[in-house]
Design a protein around this motif. Structure first.
Motif, PDB file in Angstrom:
ATOM      1  N   ARG A 190       0.844  -1.192   0.000  1.00  0.00           N
ATOM      2  CA  ARG A 190       0.000   0.000   0.000  1.00  0.00           C
ATOM      3  C   ARG A 190       0.874   1.235   0.000  1.00  0.00           C
ATOM      4  N   ASN A 191       0.408   2.199  -0.759  1.00  0.00           N
ATOM      5  CA  ASN A 191       1.055   3.497  -0.743  1.00  0.00           C
ATOM      6  C   ASN A 191       0.050   4.469  -0.152  1.00  0.00           C
ATOM      7  N   LEU A 192       0.368   5.025   0.988  1.00  0.00           N
ATOM      8  CA  LEU A 192      -0.568   5.911   1.666  1.00  0.00           C
ATOM      9  C   LEU A 192      -0.853   7.174   0.864  1.00  0.00           C
ATOM     10  N   ARG A 193       0.019   7.545  -0.053  1.00  0.00           N
ATOM     11  CA  ARG A 193      -0.232   8.725  -0.887  1.00  0.00           C
ATOM     12  C   ARG A 193      -1.374   8.478  -1.870  1.00  0.00           C
ATOM     13  N   ASP A 194      -1.586   7.212  -2.228  1.00  0.00           N
ATOM     14  CA  ASP A 194      -2.659   6.882  -3.177  1.00  0.00           C
ATOM     15  C   ASP A 194      -4.026   6.799  -2.494  1.00  0.00           C
ATOM     16  N   GLU A 195      -4.055   6.709  -1.185  1.00  0.00           N
ATOM     17  CA  GLU A 195      -5.315   6.604  -0.480  1.00  0.00           C
ATOM     18  C   GLU A 195      -5.843   7.974  -0.095  1.00  0.00           C
ATOM     19  N   LEU A 196      -7.115   8.181  -0.314  1.00  0.00           N
ATOM     20  CA  LEU A 196      -7.729   9.458   0.036  1.00  0.00           C
ATOM     21  C   LEU A 196      -8.154   9.446   1.506  1.00  0.00           C
TER      22      LEU A 196
END
Length: 77
Positions: free
Chosen positions: A67-73
């Motif tokens: 998971r990339n936290l930057r991709d999660e809103l």
């Protein structure tokens, strides 16, 4: 006035009594902390067994998801 003379061993006896009291409290605290550490170790062992059991239930062929936290809103979007 002249100070009243102390018995030579009275001060030493009082200090010894205070040290014995402190040692007693320290022993009690040590016993309490030992019990706490033992309970925490039991909880850690239980949690490790639970994690191991959950890993066995999962799909062994599936790779862990990256998971990339930057991709999660954030939830407010």
């Amino acid at each position: 006035m002249t100070p009243t003379p102390h018995a030579p061993g009275a001060d030493t006896e009082q200090r010894l009594t205070e040290l014995e009291i402190k040692a007693s409290y320290a022993d009690d605290l040590l016993d309490t902390l030992n019990q706490l550490v033992a309970r925490q170790q039991e909880q850690i062992d239980l949690l490790l067994r639970e994690v191991g059991r959950l890993r066995q239930q999962g799909d062994p062929q599936a790779a862990p998801a990256v998971r990339n936290l930057r991709d999660e809103l954030p939830p407010h979007y």
